[in-house]
Every structure is written in C-alpha cells, then in structure tokens.
Design a protein around this motif. Structure first.
Motif, PDB file in Angstrom:
ATOM      1  N   UNK A   1       0.837  -1.206   0.000  1.00 53.77           N
ATOM      2  CA  UNK A   1       0.000   0.000   0.000  1.00 53.77           C
ATOM      3  C   UNK A   1       0.870   1.253   0.000  1.00 53.77           C
TER       4      UNK A   1
ATOM      5  N   UNK B   1      -4.022   0.408   6.305  1.00 50.60           N
ATOM      6  CA  UNK B   1      -5.286  -0.328   6.269  1.00 50.60           C
ATOM      7  C   UNK B   1      -6.252   0.265   7.288  1.00 50.60           C
TER       8      UNK B   1
ATOM      9  N   UNK C   1      -6.328 -13.283   4.320  1.00 53.72           N
ATOM     10  CA  UNK C   1      -7.265 -12.890   3.247  1.00 53.72           C
ATOM     11  C   UNK C   1      -8.708 -13.199   3.649  1.00 53.72           C
ATOM     12  N   UNK C   2      -9.095 -12.608   4.762  1.00 58.07           N
ATOM     13  CA  UNK C   2     -10.475 -12.681   5.246  1.00 58.07           C
ATOM     14  C   UNK C   2     -11.036 -11.254   5.238  1.00 58.07           C
ATOM     15  N   UNK C   3     -12.351 -11.115   5.056  1.00 57.33           N
ATOM     16  CA  UNK C   3     -12.944  -9.771   5.130  1.00 57.33           C
ATOM     17  C   UNK C   3     -12.577  -9.087   6.445  1.00 57.33           C
ATOM     18  N   UNK C   4     -12.290  -7.793   6.371  1.00 53.66           N
ATOM     19  CA  UNK C   4     -11.890  -7.052   7.567  1.00 53.66           C
ATOM     20  C   UNK C   4     -13.133  -6.616   8.321  1.00 53.66           C
TER      21      UNK C   4
ATOM     22  N   UNK D   1      -9.180 -10.304  -4.106  1.00 55.07           N
ATOM     23  CA  UNK D   1      -8.203 -11.289  -3.634  1.00 55.07           C
ATOM     24  C   UNK D   1      -6.992 -10.660  -2.941  1.00 55.07           C
TER      25      UNK D   1
ATOM     26  N   UNK E   1      -5.185  -6.302  -2.091  1.00 50.88           N
ATOM     27  CA  UNK E   1      -5.456  -4.876  -2.243  1.00 50.88           C
ATOM     28  C   UNK E   1      -5.372  -4.435  -3.702  1.00 50.88           C
ATOM     29  N   UNK E   2      -4.782  -5.273  -4.545  1.00 53.56           N
ATOM     30  CA  UNK E   2      -4.573  -4.868  -5.937  1.00 53.56           C
ATOM     31  C   UNK E   2      -5.133  -5.854  -6.950  1.00 53.56           C
TER      32      UNK E   2
ATOM     33  N   UNK F   1      -4.977   1.097  -4.806  1.00 56.93           N
ATOM     34  CA  UNK F   1      -5.385  -0.002  -3.917  1.00 56.93           C
ATOM     35  C   UNK F   1      -6.896  -0.014  -3.678  1.00 56.93           C
TER      36      UNK F   1
ATOM     37  N   UNK G   1     -10.128  -0.925   2.140  1.00 56.58           N
ATOM     38  CA  UNK G   1     -10.207  -2.017   3.124  1.00 56.58           C
ATOM     39  C   UNK G   1     -11.605  -2.625   3.276  1.00 56.58           C
TER      40      UNK G   1
ATOM     41  N   UNK H   1     -11.951  -5.595   1.068  1.00 53.28           N
ATOM     42  CA  UNK H   1     -10.872  -6.596   1.120  1.00 53.28           C
ATOM     43  C   UNK H   1     -11.423  -8.009   1.354  1.00 53.28           C
ATOM     44  N   UNK H   2     -11.045  -8.930   0.489  1.00 53.43           N
ATOM     45  CA  UNK H   2     -11.414 -10.356   0.596  1.00 53.43           C
ATOM     46  C   UNK H   2     -12.913 -10.616   0.472  1.00 53.43           C
ATOM     47  N   UNK H   3     -13.639  -9.624  -0.030  1.00 52.48           N
ATOM     48  CA  UNK H   3     -15.093  -9.793  -0.122  1.00 52.48           C
ATOM     49  C   UNK H   3     -15.568 -10.081  -1.540  1.00 52.48           C
TER      50      UNK H   3
END
Ligand SMILES: Nc1ncnc2c1ncn2[C@@H]1O[C@H](COP(=O)(O)OP(=O)(O)O)[C@@H](O)[C@H]1O
Lengths: 115, 288
Positions: free
Chosen positions: A80, A86, A111-114, B152, B154-155, B170, B173, B176-178
C-alpha cells in the motif's frame, strides 16, 4: 548451502514503548486469528503510520503494526502507499478497538474480510 | 393509488416461485441460520377504464394539459419494436418490465394479440434480497444488475468469469477479501458468507425462475395455436432487457423451440425502453 536462516512468518509489531496494555491487546487480536507476531521495540518519535509501514516492510508476510509513543495504532501492508494504512486506531479508543487492530492485521494475512 | 376498494380488485394472473429463505434458528447459537421454504408471489390485477380516468384526470390537473387514454399497450409496444432496424412483420415482442412480463404478436395479416403475466424485474430483486438475506432492496438491485468479483488482495480482483484484474489504486479495506458487485462507481461489497459462485447461482436462478418461466408462458399464449415454433423472432423490450444476462438466459431457453431473440432498439437509438411511448406517439401522429 545458504547461510541465511529461514525467517519465521509473522506480523511485525513495532512498539515505541510506554503502552503495554495496548501492545497486549494488539497481540491478543493477532493470536485470536492464529497469526504469529514478532514484537520489535523501537525508539524515537515516529508516528504509528510510519512505524507500521516500516514494520510491514520488515515482515515476511508484508504486514505490520505500529504502536507509537502516544499509544496510537496503525495497521499497514507493504504494497500500500506509505500514507494509506489499512486502519488506524486512536490511543484512547479502548481495548476492544486495539484488539480489533490486531485482528485486522491477521485478516489481511489470511485474506479474510476485515471487520 | 386509484382508491379502488380491495373488494373490487380482481386478480388476473399469478406467478408463484418456491424459494429458500435463510431464517435465524430460534433457540440456536447466535446468528445460526437454516434455510426455510417460502413462496414468492406476483399478481396482476385488473384495472378498468374509470380507474385509468382517475389517473388521467390527475395528470391533466398536475400538468395543465389535455390527457387522453389511448392505445392497447401490447399493440403500441409492437409498433415501437418495429422501429428497431431490421425488424419487420410478423414479429413477437416480450416486454420485460418491473412488475409484469408482456408478450404481443403482430401477424402477417395485421392481426395482433397481447397478454400480460405477473412477475418481472421487481420479483427478481425480491428473490435475490430474500435468498441472500440482504434485507436491503437497493443492494439486491445492485447485485441483480452487475457482475460479481472476489477481491483477492489490495490490488487484485477475480471476476466471475474467472479473469483476474490488477488495479493500480489499492482497493479500499471495506472490500478486502469480499464478494463485490462491479458497479460503474466501483466495487460494492455484498455482505454474505456465501462464495462468489453461490451468490452468482442465486442471482441467475432468480432471473430464470421469473423471466424464462414467464417468457415461455406469455409467448405460448400469443403464439398461433400456442406453438412457439410458429414464432421465429422475438424482440426483447423493457427495463429488464437492459440486464447484462437476462437476454442470454432467454435466448438459451428459447433456442430449443427454434425461437431467436434480440434486444430491441427503438428508433435505432433508444435501446429497449420507451417502445410503448414511441408506439403511442406514432399512432397519434398517424391519426392527427
Ligand atoms: N440496466 C439494467 N439492468 C437490469 N435491470 C434493469 C436495468 N434497468 C432497469 N432494470 C429493471 O427494469 C425494471 C423496470 O422496467 P421498466 O420497463 O422500466 O418498468 P415498467 O414495467 O414499470 O414499465 C426494474 O425491475 C429494473 O430493475
């Protein structure tokens, strides 16, 4: 044969000292998600975002946490932009928020939703 | 809206769709859900001319102009559809709207037939909303209208067709991962534990259960002798003809019956919408 020792995969936590309860919560948040932490005590007056960015650069998982001298927390990823962490959490945000910061770093790694 | 008493409302058509709706288990662990059977129903009600006059009078009062009630919707839709380049008589049209799916036919002898059946875009949105337990109509509409992707990193995004896209800015957040819906304004997270494939399946099944079922039953009613084989070309109209996959799903369902379909383009510029309005204007111009 390489002389390099393998580095244990871990989220690096750069901690400026003086806020052991914040550090404890952050580490608990990481542990809850099963992600190892490596705490590195640092000196100086860098802010939490700069600490976290440097920590991410030092982490084999490219993920770092900075806890600055005021007790503020940042979570960062090496890919980033330096000034776009983040997440940041204020020093007075409370223990649940500090724990969540640890969890966020762990979830970036897994790699799980935050949350 | 027309102030008609409930006792005077007559239902003309009904579409019932079986659906599985996640429900919180009572006495279970917090947040535990189990699928429960439910039925979604769309109904068409009959309106009479006096009710339309109520609407016309209000429009007249609001706009300060004369309002006339004219035209049969199906015929006007055909008229509008015929302005699509390359389309000629005989032609069948399917108007895929919000509340109803309408079919109309104009035969070589100039005779026309039209039907309305209950259930269209709004019911698709409701099914998606219920089956994914979104409890958010706007979000269900977004899921209906846009392809999905999985964030998958941030990029990096993986689109539902399996292609991978790298972005230079990016991704935020909160995605992210959704699983996200890819809107023109950026990825919108779909708050569900289901995988991209599961969400995609729910979306496509909802469209099939409403539109392919309704397209077949509406076209059968206008087709000569109820035989789809006697139709060869169907023009798709209405807001739901703008959908990114409904025309393909319908083409797939109609192909085994030897029917080809294509999305209308009113006056060669307007796309599949406003066919009825265009037909009305054309009819008025002809009379005047
Ligand atoms: N771009 C689009 N993609 C998918 N569905 C769409 C799109 N635009 C409109 N719709 C759907 O079209 C329906 C409305 O169709 P329309 O023909 O305008 O309505 P009506 O039946 O009221 O005349 C709504 O269910 C809406 O979700």
């Amino acid at each position: 044969m390489s002389t390099e020792r393998p580095v244990a995969p871990a989220v690096v936590v750069r901690y400026a000292g003086g806020h052991s309860e914040v550090l404890r919560q952050v580490c608990a948040g990481l542990e809850e998600e099963g992600v190892p932490a490596r705490v590195e005590q640092v000196t100086g007056d860098q802010g939490c975002v700069a600490l976290a960015y440097a920590a991410a650069g030092a982490s084999p998982l490219e993920t770092g946490i900075g806890i600055d001298a005021t007790g503020a927390v940042a979570v960062h990823h090496a890919a980033l932009p330096r000034t776009a962490p983040v997440r940041t959490v204020r020093a007075d945000a409370g223990s649940a928020e500090h724990r969540l910061a640890g969890g966020t770093a762990a979830r970036v790694v897994t790699i799980q939703p935050l949350r | 809206m027309t102030g008609q008493p409930a006792g005077e409302i007559r239902i003309r058509d009904l579409l019932a769709v079986d659906t599985l709706v996640p429900r919180e288990v009572r006495g279970g662990l917090a947040g535990e859900v189990a699928p429960e059977n439910a039925v979604a129903i769309a109904a068409m009600v009959r309106t009479d001319r006096s009710r339309m006059q109520v609407v016309a009078d209000r429009v007249a009062a609001a706009l300060g102009c004369t309002v006339a009630i004219g035209g049969v919707e199906g015929e006007m839709a055909v008229r509008g559809a015929l302005t699509t380049p390359g389309v000629g008589v005989p032609v069948a049209v399917l108007d895929l709207g919000g509340g109803s799916t309408d079919a109309a036919l104009l035969g070589p002898d100039g005779r026309s037939a039209a039907v309305h059946v209950a259930g269209a875009g709004e019911l698709v949105t409701k099914l998606i909303d219920a089956e994914l337990a979104l409890e958010d109509r706007e979000l269900a509409e977004i899921v209906k209208r846009h392809p999905l992707a999985k964030v998958e990193s941030f990029f990096r995004l993986r689109h539902e067709d399996g292609t991978v896209q790298f972005v230079t800015e990016p991704l935020p957040p909160h995605v992210y991962a959704r699983v996200v819906a890819m809107t023109p304004d950026g990825p919108v997270p779909v708050p569900t534990r289901r995988s991209l494939d599961q969400v995609r399946r729910v979306r496509r099944a909802a469209k099939r259960r409403v539109f392919t079922v309704n397209a077949l039953r509406a076209l059968r009613r206008v087709a000569p002798g109820g035989s789809l084989r006697l139709l060869d070309f169907v023009v798709l109209l209405g807001g739901s003809a703008l959908d990114f996959e409904i025309p393909d799903l319908l083409a797939e369902a109609l192909a085994p019956h030897g029917v080809v379909c294509g999305v209308g383009n009113v006056h060669g510029t307007e796309g599949p919408r406003n066919a009825v309005a265009s037909g009305l204007v054309a009819a008025f111009a002809e009379e005047a």
